[in-house]
Design a protein around this motif. Structure first.
Motif, mmCIF file in Angstrom:
data_model
loop_
_atom_site.group_PDB
_atom_site.id
_atom_site.type_symbol
_atom_site.label_atom_id
_atom_site.label_comp_id
_atom_site.label_asym_id
_atom_site.label_seq_id
_atom_site.Cartn_x
_atom_site.Cartn_y
_atom_site.Cartn_z
ATOM 1 N N ARG A 46 46.041 43.601 38.824
ATOM 2 C CA ARG A 46 46.149 43.481 37.363
ATOM 3 C C ARG A 46 46.183 42.015 36.955
ATOM 4 O O ARG A 46 45.506 41.606 36.005
ATOM 5 C CB ARG A 46 47.399 44.198 36.867
ATOM 6 N N HIS A 47 46.944 41.221 37.664
ATOM 7 C CA HIS A 47 47.024 39.789 37.362
ATOM 8 C C HIS A 47 45.667 39.121 37.598
ATOM 9 O O HIS A 47 45.261 38.248 36.821
ATOM 10 C CB HIS A 47 48.110 39.134 38.207
ATOM 11 N N ARG A 49 42.744 40.547 37.265
ATOM 12 C CA ARG A 49 41.872 40.955 36.160
ATOM 13 C C ARG A 49 42.195 40.139 34.907
ATOM 14 O O ARG A 49 41.284 39.639 34.233
ATOM 15 C CB ARG A 49 42.022 42.448 35.893
ATOM 16 N N GLU A 50 43.470 39.978 34.592
ATOM 17 C CA GLU A 50 43.869 39.188 33.430
ATOM 18 C C GLU A 50 43.423 37.734 33.562
ATOM 19 O O GLU A 50 42.988 37.115 32.582
ATOM 20 C CB GLU A 50 45.382 39.267 33.243
ATOM 21 N N THR A 51 43.510 37.207 34.767
ATOM 22 C CA THR A 51 43.082 35.828 35.016
ATOM 23 C C THR A 51 41.579 35.693 34.840
ATOM 24 O O THR A 51 41.104 34.728 34.236
ATOM 25 C CB THR A 51 43.521 35.380 36.428
ATOM 26 N N VAL A 53 39.680 37.512 32.913
ATOM 27 C CA VAL A 53 39.400 37.605 31.473
ATOM 28 C C VAL A 53 39.664 36.262 30.806
ATOM 29 O O VAL A 53 38.859 35.778 30.008
ATOM 30 C CB VAL A 53 40.251 38.721 30.818
ATOM 31 N N ARG A 54 40.778 35.650 31.141
ATOM 32 C CA ARG A 54 41.123 34.339 30.567
ATOM 33 C C ARG A 54 40.084 33.292 30.953
ATOM 34 O O ARG A 54 39.681 32.468 30.127
ATOM 35 C CB ARG A 54 42.518 33.928 31.041
#
Length: 64
Positions: A46-47, A49-51, A53-54
């Motif tokens: 999850r982290h 994926r968030e990274t 996206v950022r």
């Protein structure tokens, strides 16, 4: 040249520095993924994926 973002400006240099840091974070997370317990992998993924996206958001801002 400054890039507008939610009411404040970020210079391309600051965005590139943030991008570099996020790419390094992503590399660390990839390494961590292989060493964490199976139950913790979902949090690492999850982290990651968030990274990603950022990172994509910053790259898009740099292209403007």
């Amino acid at each position: 040249m400054a890039v507008e973002n939610a009411g404040y400006s970020e210079t391309p240099d600051l965005l590139e520095a943030e991008l570099f840091g996020l790419e390094e974070t992503l590399n660390i997370l990839r390494d961590e993924l292989t060493s964490v317990a199976p139950g913790e992998r979902v949090h690492v993924v999850r982290h990651m994926r968030e990274t990603r996206v950022r990172i994509a958001q910053i790259r898009m801002r740099l292209l403007r």
